[in-house]
Design a protein around this motif. Structure first.
Motif, mmCIF file in Angstrom:
data_model
loop_
_atom_site.group_PDB
_atom_site.id
_atom_site.type_symbol
_atom_site.label_atom_id
_atom_site.label_comp_id
_atom_site.label_asym_id
_atom_site.label_seq_id
_atom_site.Cartn_x
_atom_site.Cartn_y
_atom_site.Cartn_z
ATOM 1 N N LYS A 1 -11.719 1.606 5.362
ATOM 2 C CA LYS A 1 -10.797 2.610 5.870
ATOM 3 C C LYS A 1 -11.310 3.137 7.225
ATOM 4 O O LYS A 1 -12.517 3.095 7.491
ATOM 5 C CB LYS A 1 -10.711 3.795 4.895
ATOM 6 C CG LYS A 1 -10.186 3.448 3.515
ATOM 7 C CD LYS A 1 -10.208 4.686 2.636
ATOM 8 C CE LYS A 1 -9.739 4.407 1.224
ATOM 9 N NZ LYS A 1 -9.805 5.622 0.369
ATOM 10 N N VAL B 1 -11.359 -0.127 1.298
ATOM 11 C CA VAL B 1 -9.929 -0.047 0.962
ATOM 12 C C VAL B 1 -9.761 -0.493 -0.485
ATOM 13 O O VAL B 1 -10.156 -1.599 -0.847
ATOM 14 C CB VAL B 1 -9.101 -0.953 1.888
ATOM 15 C CG1 VAL B 1 -7.650 -1.017 1.432
ATOM 16 C CG2 VAL B 1 -9.184 -0.447 3.328
ATOM 17 N N GLN C 1 -4.173 -0.222 -2.712
ATOM 18 C CA GLN C 1 -3.665 0.723 -1.725
ATOM 19 C C GLN C 1 -2.311 0.214 -1.229
ATOM 20 O O GLN C 1 -2.110 -0.973 -1.004
ATOM 21 C CB GLN C 1 -4.647 0.829 -0.552
ATOM 22 C CG GLN C 1 -4.183 1.779 0.538
ATOM 23 C CD GLN C 1 -5.263 2.018 1.574
ATOM 24 O OE1 GLN C 1 -6.330 2.517 1.266
ATOM 25 N NE2 GLN C 1 -4.987 1.653 2.820
ATOM 26 N N ASP C 2 -1.376 1.095 -1.035
ATOM 27 C CA ASP C 2 0.001 0.796 -0.616
ATOM 28 C C ASP C 2 0.810 0.123 -1.726
ATOM 29 O O ASP C 2 1.933 -0.327 -1.478
ATOM 30 C CB ASP C 2 0.040 -0.107 0.628
ATOM 31 C CG ASP C 2 -0.740 0.474 1.798
ATOM 32 O OD1 ASP C 2 -0.845 1.709 1.864
ATOM 33 O OD2 ASP C 2 -1.238 -0.302 2.634
#
Length: 591
Positions: free
Chosen positions: A231, A260, A264-265
């Motif tokens: 990140k 990350v 994530q997302d």
């Protein structure tokens, strides 16, 4: 999301350019100039240039920094040739050449003096004086660089850019997914201030990918190479610790805080999973329009309860467990769920393999043996799955139950195709099989299946866990692997020999031959290899249970392998109990 991590102007070089190329050109040019100078002025003495430290403003007030200047080792740097020490010059005289206070660049007149190479020590890399020095291409370092060199007895590192600290020295970073140029410029500048290098393309030389999204070509390359994906906060937090001596941004304890996460997302929903499995994380109900992924347990789900939208990824469970195991989001293409598994999909190579080439001779022989075993039989050595209580039972019935054991590759009652009368034995199989023949046949069948089970334990579980270069780092510590598997490889080696001898006995059957002599032949090896495993089986079992609860990647690794046909849908614990059961069953058959 567009992959526009590098923004450059055609008319000027910005800090977003591939700094590794720029750095290498500076070094090569400097070395070339040195080489030309040394060859053209052989007879002339090369002028010696002294490195002079200039402590600017607040830097001149730091006692610790002044002490470090007295002990720092000045040596050659890639750009110009300088002396390690000046003959006849005392430490006191050297310190007098350090300017302790300076309010502006203009106050110091001989910046361009050929007698000195000036290195400015600046505490604030954001004020106007720093910007003035940077615009004039002065060599600038931060106090941590001086302190670190003094502590380690090393020369000042050369950098073509201002260098505040070395917490990212030797790190090569690449960026992806950043839309705002201002944010990217700030991150790149901080990386340079900490000694890092930026590359435009993501390849094997990149040590870390800084990602603002989990899509794009660079992200997929980083996942395939096992490159840590970080990140942006990683860079900001490292800069906050810039004044800590010996701090390195790449150490696992610090770096892992800013990796990350795999999902994530992603917004997940699960179909066909138990409540226990779903309780491990947050998810939405099946059919929720906000979901980005529907994970399907393909062994229990035959049809989807609704028609999925085009934007929804419908993937098999291996995608979910594999992403956890790799500690990175796997590509969905290889794991899309379909109603029927076509032969082409079954033959596709999984992207989640942890195996890497290994030249170790013993491991290569083991793999050759395992490959030979897989060629010898096309049938799974595992019976249908029973209740857990039945699997762990040591009753006589369970020890001798081979009713579900598949037939061996050798068809009894006829000579194997690979064996001719000249190569094996011309003795025909007795038309009326005796009790000893039945026992010998049963021993060979169960021994072959047992060897295949040991091979599966080693091939699917132990070898991948021991491999170096695992994506996302080692799943288990070496001591945990040793506790779980113990002497399994040694047990496998002994039973491979027993299996070969039993096969030879069956092919060249004679009523006068002794079955028990085969086991007596290897009795010392059995006594040596079994106690270390059997006596510590409970510890092995407890280690598996503990690691599965505490380490999500290990739990995912077990789930992926348990779903493979080689395991017969049995867990690692259920497979590892077979060595505990094997010798009692052999003893009963021999009796």
């Amino acid at each position: 999301m567009a992959d526009n991590s590098v923004l450059t102007s055609p008319t000027e070089m910005t800090s977003l350019a591939d700094s590794s190329i720029f750095d290498s050109k500076v070094t090569e040019t400097s070395k070339e100039n040195l080489c030309m100078a040394s060859t053209s002025n052989v007879d002339e003495e090369m002028p010696q240039v002294e490195t002079r430290l200039i402590l600017v403003q607040e830097a001149g007030k730091q006692e610790e920094l002044l002490k470090a200047v007295r002990t720092i080792k000045i040596m050659e740097v890639p750009v110009i040739k300088i002396k390690e020490s000046c003959p006849g010059k005392s430490d006191e005289k050297l310190i007098k050449s350090v300017i302790n206070m300076m309010d502006s660049v203009e106050e110091f007149g001989d910046l361009d003096s050929p007698e000195f190479e000036n290195v400015f020590v600046v505490t604030d890399f954001q004020n106007s004086l720093f910007n003035d020095l940077r615009k004039t291409d002065c060599r600038i370092v931060g106090p941590p660089v001086i302190l670190n060199c003094a502590q380690k007895g090393e020369p000042l590192p050369f950098s073509c850019r201002p260098l505040y600290c070395t917490s990212m020295l030797n790190l090569v970073l690449c960026f992806t997914g950043f839309r705002k140029k201002e944010e990217l410029v700030k991150l790149v500048t901080l990386v340079h201030h900490m000694g890092g290098v930026i590359r435009k393309e993501c390849n094997s030389k990149v040590t870390h990918l800084v990602a603002n999204c989990t899509q794009g070509e660079k992200f997929r390359v980083a996942v395939s190479l096992g490159t840590p994906i970080m990140k942006p906060e990683w860079i900001y937090k490292a800069w906050e610790r810039r004044n800590e001596q010996c701090f390195c941004a790449a150490v696992d304890d610090f770096r892992n805080e800013f990796k990350v996460p795999p999902f994530q997302d992603c917004i997940l929903s699960f179909l066909g999973f138990s409540d226990e499995e779903k309780s491990r994380g947050s998810y939405l109900p099946v059919g929720d329009e906000r979901c980005t992924h529907l994970i399907v347990e393909e062994n229990t789900v035959k049809e989807l309860p609704f028609e999925p939208s085009k934007k929804l990824f419908v993937v098999k469970q291996e995608w979910f467990w594999g992403s956890i195991q790799m500690d990175a989001r796997a590509g969905e293409t290889m794991y899309l769920y379909e109603k029927t598994n076509t032969p082409e999909l079954k033959k596709s190579v999984s992207l989640l393999s942890l195996s890497t080439p290994n030249s170790n001779r013993k491991r290569r022989r083991l793999r050759e043996t395992l490959a030979q075993l897989s060629r010898e039989t096309d049938l799974s050595p595992f019976p249908p799955r029973k209740r857990p209580s039945a699997e762990h039972s040591l009753s006589i019935g369970s020890l001798l139950d081979i009713s579900n054991t598949p037939e061996s590759s050798i068809h009894y009652g006829e000579t194997p195709k690979s064996c001719t009368k000249s190569s094996r034995s011309s003795t025909p199989v007795p038309p009326k099989q005796s009790a000893r023949w039945q026992v010998a046949k049963e021993l060979y069948q169960t021994e072959s299946n047992y060897v295949n089970i040991l091979a599966t334990i080693i091939q699917l579980f132990q070898v991948p866990l021991e491999e170096e270069g695992q994506r996302g780092g080692p799943i288990l510590a070496p001591e945990e692997i040793k506790t779980i598997f113990g002497s399994i490889p040694d047990i496998f080696d002994v039973h491979m020999k027993i299996k070969d001898d039993l096969e030879d006995l069956i092919v060249n059957w004679d009523e006068s031959k002794s079955i028990g002599n085969i086991f007596l032949k290897y009795s010392k090896d059995l006594v040596k290899t079994y106690p270390p495993f059997v006596n510590f089986f409970e510890m092995s079992k407890e280690t598996i249970i503990k690691c599965e609860k505490q380490k999500p990647r290990f739990h995912a690794f077990l789930k992926i392998n348990q779903a493979k046909p080689e395991c017969g849908r049995q867990s690692l614990v259920e497979l590892l109990i077979r060595p505990v059961q094997r010798l009692p069953s052999v003893a009963l058959l021999l009796n």
